[in-house]
Design an enzyme around this catalytic site. Structure first.
Site, PDB file in Angstrom:
ATOM      1  N   THR B 185       0.853  -1.182   0.000  1.00  0.00           N
ATOM      2  CA  THR B 185       0.000   0.000   0.000  1.00  0.00           C
ATOM      3  C   THR B 185       0.891   1.234   0.000  1.00  0.00           C
ATOM      4  O   THR B 185       1.860   1.319   0.743  1.00  0.00           O
ATOM      5  CB  THR B 185      -0.965   0.002   1.209  1.00  0.00           C
ATOM      6  OG1 THR B 185      -1.613   1.270   1.250  1.00  0.00           O
ATOM      7  CG2 THR B 185      -0.244  -0.235   2.519  1.00  0.00           C
ATOM      8  N   GLU B 330      -5.262  -3.092   3.921  1.00  0.00           N
ATOM      9  CA  GLU B 330      -5.037  -3.765   5.204  1.00  0.00           C
ATOM     10  C   GLU B 330      -6.251  -4.540   5.706  1.00  0.00           C
ATOM     11  O   GLU B 330      -6.169  -5.239   6.707  1.00  0.00           O
ATOM     12  CB  GLU B 330      -4.644  -2.718   6.268  1.00  0.00           C
ATOM     13  CG  GLU B 330      -3.286  -2.071   6.066  1.00  0.00           C
ATOM     14  CD  GLU B 330      -3.325  -0.833   5.160  1.00  0.00           C
ATOM     15  OE1 GLU B 330      -4.307  -0.710   4.375  1.00  0.00           O
ATOM     16  OE2 GLU B 330      -2.394  -0.024   5.225  1.00  0.00           O
ATOM     17  N   LYS B 437      -8.659  21.792   9.206  1.00  0.00           N
ATOM     18  CA  LYS B 437      -8.773  22.276  10.578  1.00  0.00           C
ATOM     19  C   LYS B 437      -8.865  23.792  10.552  1.00  0.00           C
ATOM     20  O   LYS B 437      -7.874  24.486  10.386  1.00  0.00           O
ATOM     21  CB  LYS B 437      -7.608  21.773  11.416  1.00  0.00           C
ATOM     22  CG  LYS B 437      -7.753  20.275  11.669  1.00  0.00           C
ATOM     23  CD  LYS B 437      -6.545  19.617  12.277  1.00  0.00           C
ATOM     24  CE  LYS B 437      -6.843  18.120  12.447  1.00  0.00           C
ATOM     25  NZ  LYS B 437      -5.640  17.323  12.646  1.00  0.00           N
ATOM     26  N   TRP B 442     -13.369  21.132  12.766  1.00  0.00           N
ATOM     27  CA  TRP B 442     -13.016  20.289  11.634  1.00  0.00           C
ATOM     28  C   TRP B 442     -14.012  20.484  10.498  1.00  0.00           C
ATOM     29  O   TRP B 442     -15.221  20.468  10.705  1.00  0.00           O
ATOM     30  CB  TRP B 442     -13.026  18.803  12.037  1.00  0.00           C
ATOM     31  CG  TRP B 442     -11.852  18.393  12.874  1.00  0.00           C
ATOM     32  CD1 TRP B 442     -10.930  19.205  13.463  1.00  0.00           C
ATOM     33  CD2 TRP B 442     -11.484  17.047  13.214  1.00  0.00           C
ATOM     34  NE1 TRP B 442     -10.011  18.479  14.157  1.00  0.00           N
ATOM     35  CE2 TRP B 442     -10.323  17.145  14.034  1.00  0.00           C
ATOM     36  CE3 TRP B 442     -12.005  15.801  12.911  1.00  0.00           C
ATOM     37  CZ2 TRP B 442      -9.695  16.009  14.545  1.00  0.00           C
ATOM     38  CZ3 TRP B 442     -11.373  14.682  13.425  1.00  0.00           C
ATOM     39  CH2 TRP B 442     -10.220  14.783  14.230  1.00  0.00           C
TER      40      TRP B 442
END
Lengths: 542, 542
Positions: B185, B330, B437, B442
Site C-alpha cells: 500500500t 489492510e 482544521k 473540523w
C-alpha cells in the site's frame, strides 16, 4: 513465510457481541401456543450475560459441560450464546433419546449443570438419579418446585437465578480451536458418539449458512427453525442468525401441523427448515385447511432425502421452492446443497432439486467402492460417500481408539451410499446399512420409497430388506395410507411398475398406521425390522 | 477441551481444486478490445498447473515470492491460482506505482520471478536493472523478444514456457496461516508497506464476498472485475469466483468508459465492482450514448466514498443499485457494507446507501477521539475508525518495529475519520490527513465535495485545506466542469449555501481540466496540494 494478518477471532463470543450490538433490534420470537413472546438480540445478549454470571456463581469454570434439555425457545438461545462465550461447552441433550442413552451421554460428557424446560421436567427427573456428574438443574419456563431431584443436586428457577445477576459479562478470549458445543449422534450402533464442534467450525459453518448459494440466510430474513436445537445445532440457524441479524422464530414444543400452520400465519416467516416428515404432515394439513404460505422464500429440507412428490407439491401447490440439503451431525451439518446452477431451467432444474446437491467449497468429497477404490463422478457408479473439511469431524469425543469405520485417513466415512454427477451433484440412494442386497445386486430402499410415495393415496412409505431364501434379501414396503383414501398392494405395485426395474419390484407389502421414527424424525428402520422379525407386521405377499 | 473437528483446509489450493472441479464449466472471460476470449475454470486449473510446473522448473521453491505486473486477464488469474497453491507467495505489483516505489517493493519482497503483460513490458523494462532479486521474467500476451533485460535475468514467453508443461500438479498441503499473497500500500507517507494475506484470511474474506449480505456473489453471477487485480486483490473477486463458481469478466487494459460500455453490452454481466471515478466516467458516457445496463443486479463501489449524486444517478437513470463498501488494503479489503436493513424503505433506505455501511461479523470496530478515548455510536461523535478481525492486518511485512500509528493494541488504525450510528452504520467524513482544521473546528473535505458534485454542471470536485492566516486552514475547491456546461465559483457557492454550515462555505475555488488521481484512481490530494503550493492553480477568491 508468515502472513501479517490477525489470527483468532472466530469465536461464539464475537458472534454474540456482533449480534447483540450491530443487530440489536433483530428478534428472537418464541411461540407460546396462543401467540408469540419476543425479545431483541440486545435483550438476548443481556440474558446470556445473566446466565453466564449465574453459571459462574454455580461454579462453572474452564471448559466444563453444561447440558440443555429444551425445546427451541429464547431460553435455549440464551444458553447457546452464554455457555460457549464464557468458555464452557454447551451440550444439547436430545430429549427423544431412549432413557439409558440419555443417562449415557450426560455421564460421558460429564455435564455439571442441566437447563431444562418445565414441560420436560418429568422426562428428565426419572433419569437424574443416574446422572453422576450433575450438580445443578435450572428449570426454565416452568415451576422448579415440581422437580424431585436427588439430594446431591440443587434445583433452581431460571428466572429467579437470572434476576439477581448483572446484565453484562466480561466474555473471555477463547481459543477458536477449543470445543464450543457438543452433540451426540445415536445413528450408529453401540453407544451414542459425541461430536465436539469448535468455535471455528461453528463460525465457518455459519458463514456457509449465510452464503447466497448456501441457505442464503440474510438480515432481511425471519427464519423459522423447526429443526430442534438439540439436533445438529438446529442446522446452524441460531448462530447464523446472530452472525447476520436474521430474526429467528422458535416453535417451542408446538411442532404439530396445526400450530406450525398458525405460526406461519401469525409470523409470516421468510424461511423455514425441518425434516421431510414435518413438511409431509404440514402438506396434508394444508390440503384440508388451505392457507397462503408464499411468504416463505424457501424451505430447507434435510435429515432424510425429500421425496420428489413433496418438492413438487410445495412448488406447485404453495409456490414455495424446497431446497434440499444433505448433512449429518458429524458435518455441522451442512454438507451439500441442491441449488440448481445457472445453466439449468425447466425439467432439468426440477431434477436437480431432487438430488442431495453439490458440495460447497470447504467440503471435499469422494465416492469409495466395495473394495476401497475411488469411483468416478459419472452419475452411475454407486459407492460410499466420504467427506472432509473444516466443519467435518475428525473423531468422536472421548473415544480412545479412532473408529476406523467412521474415520479413515482424514476422511469421514458417512455411511451414505450414492452416486455423483460429472458436475458434482450427489444423489444418495441409501444408508449403507439399509441397502437391500438381492441376488448380488443392490436395491435402493430410498428409490422404492420415493416411487411409492408418488401415489396420491400414500402418506408415507418405508422400505426395509427382509430375508429371502432364494435372493438373500428382498424389499418389504410399509405403507401409511392418507386419511380417507384406499389403495391395495397390487395397485401400488402396478403404479410403480414403470418407475423401477422389474427385478426390483417388491413382493412384500404391509399397511401400518405410522412408520416408526427416530428421535430426529427419520424413518426408524431398525424398529421396523424388529417389528417384522417379531412377527408384528401383517404382510401381503403378492 | 479440544474439539473433534478437522483443522486446516482453508487454502488457495482447496479453492482452486473446488473451482476447477465442481465449477468446471464456469468461465474466465477476458476482453480483447474487439471481443472476448473465454476459458473454463477446468482450463484455468490446467493452466495454473502448467504455470506451477514451469515456476518449479525455474527454481521457485518454498515461500519464494513471484511478482505479477499485469492487467486483469486470464493469465493473471492463472497466477492468482498457481503461485499460492504451490506454496509460493503471489506479489501483485501495482503498475501505477512511481518507478522508485516499484523498484522498492520488488526488492523488499525479494521477487524471484515476474510475470508481465506484453503491453507493460516498456514500463517494467526500465526498472528491471534495479531489481536485485529477479532472476526470470515471463512475458504473457506479447512478444518476449521485445524485452531488453540485464544479463542476470532470463526472459521467457508465457505460452512457450507453459506449452512444455504437464496440465496437472501435485498441489502440496500448505499451512493456512502462511502467506499466500502480498500487496503493498502506498497510501501512507514513506516507503510502501506490504500486507501479506494468509490462505486463511483469503478464504474467510471470499466467504464474506459470497454472503447474501456481503457482495452477494453467487454461482449465477457473471462478475465484471474492473478494480485491478494489483489493487487489494481486486476486492477478493477472483478467489470468490473460484469459491462459488461465478463467471468472471476481466477487462484487461480496456478501462475507459467506451470499452467498458462495450463490455457491458457484449457480456451483460450481472455484477461489477470499481472505484467511483470509473462509474462517474461511465455515467457521463452513458448520458451521451444511452445503453441499457439493467442486467447489472448491483454495482459495488469502494476505494473512495461514492458521491450521493452518483448513487442517485445509477438508481434513477439506469435502474442499477449502487452498493457502497468501505475497506483498505489492510482489511483484505471488505470492511463495511452499505446494505440497507429490512426495516428501511424510501428516503431512509436511500440515506443508508450514502453511508459506508455496517461492519460484518468478523470486523470489530471502534471510534477513537483526539485524546485516545473511545467515542459513542451516536451518529454525531467524530473520531478515527479502528478495526480488528480475522481478515485485518496485524502488522506490515518486514517492518521490524510495528508502526504504532497504524497498529495499536491489536487494532488497525485506519486513518479514516467518521461517525457511527446507533445501529452501526459508518459515515466517513474524511481521511485524517485530509480533514481541514479551521479555527479549531473540523471541516470534512468529503462532505464539501459531495455537496459541490451535486450540481449538474460539475463532473468532479476535490477539496483540500490551504493555509489561512486567520483560521489556520480554509477549504479550496478544485472543480472539473462537465463537457459543454458552464458554471462560476459564485454560482457553486450559492448552490451549496443551504447544504453545509455557513462557516464551512469555501472562499477559495479553482477550475481544472481534471483532478489528479492516485495509482488506484482516488483523488490524489497530495499532488493537488503540491500544485497549489507551487502556484500552479488559478484561484478565484470570493
Amino acid at each position: 513465510m508468515l502472513s501479517t494478518m490477525q489470527d483468532g477471532h472466530l469465536t461464539v463470543g464475537t458472534l454474540l457481541r456482533h449480534g447483540s450490538e450491530v443487530h440489536a433490534s433483530s428478534e428472537i420470537i418464541t411461540w407460546t401456543g396462543s401467540g408469540a413472546r419476543r425479545e431483541t438480540f440486545a435483550k438476548t445478549g443481556e440474558q446470556a450475560a445473566k446466565l453466564a454470571n449465574a453459571l459462574r456463581a454455580l461454579g462453572i469454570t474452564g471448559d466444563q459441560r453444561v447440558g440443555t434439555f429444551m425445546w427451541n425457545n429464547a431460553e435455549h438461545m440464551a444458553a447457546y450464546c452464554a455457555i460457549p462465550a464464557m468458555g464452557a461447552v454447551l451440550h444439547t441433550l436430545n430429549i427423544r433419546l431412549f432413557p439409558e442413552q440419555l443417562v449415557f451421554v450426560a455421564n460421558h460428557a460429564e455435564d455439571q449443570v442441566i437447563l431444562v424446560d418445565g414441560t420436560l421436567v418429568p422426562l428428565l427427573a426419572k433419569q437424574l438419579p443416574h446422572m453422576r456428574t450433575v450438580r445443578h438443574v435450572i428449570v426454565a419456563n416452568g415451576d422448579a418446585a415440581t422437580l424431585q431431584a436427588p439430594d446431591s443436586i440443587e434445583v433452581h428457577s431460571y428466572d429467579g437465578l437470572l434476576a439477581e445477576q448483572p446484565g453484562t459479562f466480561d466474555w473471555p478470549a477463547v481459543d477458536e480451536r477449543s470445543a464450543a458445543a457438543m452433540c451426540y449422534t445415536s445413528g450408529t450402533t453401540g453407544d451414542p458418539k459425541g461430536v465436539a464442534y469448535s468455535h471455528r467450525s461453528i463460525w465457518l459453518h455459519s458463514m456457509q449458512v449465510c452464503m447466497t448459494d448456501g441457505m442464503r440466510v440474510a438480515e432481511s430474513d425471519k427464519a423459522l427453525a423447526i429443526v430442534p436445537m438439540f439436533h445438529a445445532m438446529s442446522w446452524g440457524l441460531p448462530y447464523a442468525a446472530l452472525m447476520i441479524g436474521a430474526s429467528l422464530v422458535l416453535p417451542d414444543r408446538f411442532l404439530q401441523p396445526e400450530p406450525i400452520a398458525r405460526i406461519l400465519a401469525a409470523e409470516k416467516p421468510t424461511f423455514a427448515a425441518g425434516v421431510p416428515t414435518i413438511w409431509q404432515a404440514l402438506s396434508q394439513w394444508l390440503d384440508a385447511n388451505p392457507q397462503d404460505i408464499s411468504h416463505l422464500r424457501e424451505v430447507v429440507v434435510g435429515g432424510s432425502a425429500a421425496p420428489p412428490s413433496l418438492i413438487h407439491a410445495f412448488q406447485e401447490r404453495y409456490g414455495v421452492p424446497i431446497l434440499q440439503v444433505w448433512g449429518m451431525t458429524e458435518t455441522s451439518p451442512l454438507g451439500s446443497i441442491a441449488r440448481p446452477p445457472k445453466s439449468e431451467t425447466g425439467e432439468q432444474e426440477r431434477q436437480t432439486r431432487y438430488t442431495q446437491g453439490r458440495f460447497p467449497a470447504g467440503v471435499t468429497a469422494r465416492l469409495i467402492g466395495d473394495s476401497g477404490e475411488e469411483l468416478p463422478w459419472d452419475d452411475e457408479s454407486v459407492g460410499e460417500l466420504q467427506v472432509r473439511g473444516p466443519w467435518v469431524a475428525a473423531s468422536y469425543y472421548g473415544v480412545s481408539d479412532v473408529d476406523l469405520d467412521k474415520f479413515h485417513d482424514g476422511w469421514l466415512c458417512t455411511g451414505d451410499v450414492g452416486k455423483i454427477s460429472p458436475d458434482g451433484f450427489l444423489t444418495l440412494t441409501d444408508r449403507s446399512k439399509d441397502v437391500i442386497k438381492s441376488g448380488g445386486e443392490w436395491i435402493s430402499s430410498v428409490e422404492l420409497e420415493n416411487a411409492v410415495m408418488g401415489h396420491p393415496a400414500v402418506a408415507e412409505a418405508a422400505v426395509i430388506g427382509v430375508p429371502d431364501e432364494k435372493w438373500d434379501e428382498r424389499p418389504l414396503v410399509a405403507v401409511v395410507v392418507r386419511e380417507g383414501q384406499r389403495v391395495t398392494a397390487a395397485e401400488l405395485r402396478d403404479y410403480i411398475a414403470d418407475k423401477v426395474a422389474k427385478w426390483q419390484l417388491p413382493e412384500y407389502w404391509t399397511f401400518v398406521d405410522e412408520v416408526p421414527k427416530t428421535s430426529v424424525g427419520k424413518f426408524d428402520k431398525k424398529r421396523l425390522r424388529a417389528m417384522n422379525s417379531q412377527g408384528n407386521l401383517d404382510i401381503t405377499h403378492l
